[in-house]
Enzyme design. Structure first.
Site, PDB file in Angstrom:
ATOM      1  N   ASN A   9       1.777  18.279  31.968  1.00 18.88           N
ATOM      2  CA  ASN A   9       1.280  17.526  33.124  1.00 18.88           C
ATOM      3  C   ASN A   9       2.169  17.876  34.318  1.00 18.88           C
ATOM      4  OD1 ASN A   9       0.300  15.730  34.969  1.00 18.88           O
ATOM      5  ND2 ASN A   9       1.072  13.893  33.950  1.00 18.88           N
ATOM      6  N   LYS A  11       1.725  17.101  37.319  1.00 15.05           N
ATOM      7  CA  LYS A  11       1.668  16.049  38.348  1.00 15.05           C
ATOM      8  C   LYS A  11       1.530  16.692  39.739  1.00 15.05           C
ATOM      9  CE  LYS A  11       4.474  13.184  35.352  1.00 15.05           C
ATOM     10  NZ  LYS A  11       5.186  11.938  35.192  1.00 15.05           N
ATOM     11  N   HIS A  97      -3.772   8.059  33.410  1.00 12.53           N
ATOM     12  CA  HIS A  97      -2.306   8.179  33.364  1.00 12.53           C
ATOM     13  C   HIS A  97      -1.707   6.922  33.994  1.00 12.53           C
ATOM     14  CE1 HIS A  97       1.750   9.584  34.126  1.00 12.53           C
ATOM     15  NE2 HIS A  97       1.518  10.534  33.234  1.00 12.53           N
ATOM     16  N   GLU A  99       0.585   6.483  36.001  1.00  8.13           N
ATOM     17  CA  GLU A  99       0.830   6.579  37.452  1.00  8.13           C
ATOM     18  C   GLU A  99      -0.451   6.297  38.231  1.00  8.13           C
ATOM     19  OE1 GLU A  99       2.604  10.470  37.299  1.00  8.13           O
ATOM     20  OE2 GLU A  99       4.320   9.615  36.249  1.00  8.13           O
ATOM     21  N   GLU A 169       1.563   6.738  25.859  1.00  2.00           N
ATOM     22  CA  GLU A 169       2.699   6.959  26.745  1.00  2.00           C
ATOM     23  C   GLU A 169       3.321   5.624  27.134  1.00  2.00           C
ATOM     24  OE1 GLU A 169       2.336  11.012  28.783  1.00  2.00           O
ATOM     25  OE2 GLU A 169       1.314   9.576  30.047  1.00  2.00           O
ATOM     26  N   GLY A 175       9.312   9.768  32.509  1.00  2.00           N
ATOM     27  CA  GLY A 175      10.176  10.233  33.592  1.00  2.00           C
ATOM     28  C   GLY A 175      11.507   9.510  33.655  1.00  2.00           C
ATOM     29  N   SER A 215       9.146  11.416  28.230  1.00  2.00           N
ATOM     30  CA  SER A 215      10.404  12.149  28.104  1.00  2.00           C
ATOM     31  C   SER A 215      10.476  13.030  26.860  1.00  2.00           C
ATOM     32  CB  SER A 215      11.596  11.174  28.176  1.00  2.00           C
ATOM     33  OG  SER A 215      11.609  10.512  29.435  1.00  2.00           O
TER      34      SER A 215
HETATM   35  C1  PEP Z   1       3.810  12.311  31.770  1.00  2.00           C
HETATM   36  O1  PEP Z   1       3.736  12.709  32.907  1.00  2.00           O
HETATM   37  O2  PEP Z   1       2.763  12.028  31.176  1.00  2.00           O
HETATM   38  C2  PEP Z   1       5.128  12.187  31.152  1.00  2.00           C
HETATM   39  C3  PEP Z   1       5.181  11.754  29.921  1.00  2.00           C
HETATM   40  O3  PEP Z   1       6.206  12.526  31.911  1.00  2.00           O
HETATM   41  P1  PEP Z   1       7.693  12.825  31.355  1.00  2.00           P
HETATM   42  O4  PEP Z   1       7.531  13.821  30.227  1.00  2.00           O
HETATM   43  O5  PEP Z   1       8.420  13.421  32.520  1.00  2.00           O
HETATM   44  O6  PEP Z   1       8.266  11.547  30.874  1.00  2.00           O
END
Ligand code: PEP
Length: 253
Positions: A9, A11, A97, A99, A169, A175, A215
């Site tokens: 991803n 982003k 997602h 976000e 998630e 993040g 992460s």
């Molecule tokens: C994500 O963007 O879905 C995500 C899990 O980000 P990160 O791996 O940076 O935690």
């Protein structure tokens, strides 16, 4: 074996040129994928055609949109529809997602619409779910995630639901550098599968890939992906570093 997926991803990161270079670095690694393995790049809309054409000769590598509209078409300035994605041969779209839920107020009901429009267009939704920290601390994460699944996905028939991928998630792990433990991930993935089984039966539940996101790094991917109900990962930060994402792809079961 269930389909196993390493999904990047990006982003809102990378210029077009940087995106091309990152993709080249990963493709140059020439990682042979087995029939049940997939690599997916969820990239900004303007890069989709470029990524699709770079992946044209690769087996089991796909471009994905990071979102799509909950409307079919019409006067919705700035939106991109599932049908538009279909028209440029996009096969996956990340839906819901955290976000987007947080910054763009996406509701479970709007996500039900998005998922339906994707499935109708032959696009596999990568449906994201997961709880915020206060819910995890209160110990009510199972109910929280169950409601997300019920309100967004349970209107589908058995045939339709089989076309989705779920990404669990936990928001507190996205993040933040704070990864769920393998026990926490496996426990929630098994719970999600049991919720799917309760509604659609064991055969359907067994076949749906459930990715972990939060992460995932080169150093912890193998351990997470080894969990029996974890079918790969949705990866943000570490997917922007070629060498790291290559290791993550190599970590797929
Ligand atoms: C994500 O963007 O879905 C995500 C899990 O980000 P990160 O791996 O940076 O935690």
């Amino acid at each position: 074996m269930r389909t196993q997926i390493a999904a990047a991803n990006w982003k809102m990161n990378l210029t077009y040129r940087q995106g091309e270079e990152l993709l080249d670095e990963i493709l140059d690694a020439d990682i042979p994928l087995e029939a049940h393995q997939r690599v997916v790049f969820a990239v900004p809309f303007p890069y989709l055609i470029m990524v699709n054409s770079e992946l044209a000769d690769e087996n089991n590598y796909f471009a994905a949109a990071q979102n799509c509209s909950d409307k079919r078409s019409g006067a919705y300035t700035g939106e991109v529809s599932a049908e538009m994605l279909q028209s440029i041969n996009i096969r996956y779209a990340v839906i819901g997602h955290s976000e987007r839920r947080e910054y763009f107020s996406e509701t479970n009901q709007a996500l039900a619409q998005k998922a339906a429009l994707c499935l109708e267009a032959g696009i596999t939704p990568i449906f994201c779910c997961g709880e915020p920290l206060n819910i995890r601390e209160a110990g009510t994460q199972n109910n929280y995630v169950k409601t997300q699944l019920e309100e967004s996905l349970f209107g589908f028939s058995e045939g339709r639901i089989s076309g989705i991928v779920i990404a669990y998630e936990p928001i507190w792990a996205i993040g933040t550098g704070k990864t769920a433990t393998t026990e926490q991930a496996q426990e929630m993935h098994a719970f999600i599968r049991s919720v799917l089984e309760g509604k659609y039966g064991a055969d359907v539940a067994e076949a749906i890939p459930i990715l972990y996101g939060g992460s995932v790094k080169a150093g912890n991917a193998k351990e997470l992906f080894r969990c029996p109900d974890v079918d790969g990962g949705l990866v943000g930060g570490a997917s922007l570093i070629g060498a790291d994402f290559i290791k993550i792809i190599h970590s797929l079961k």
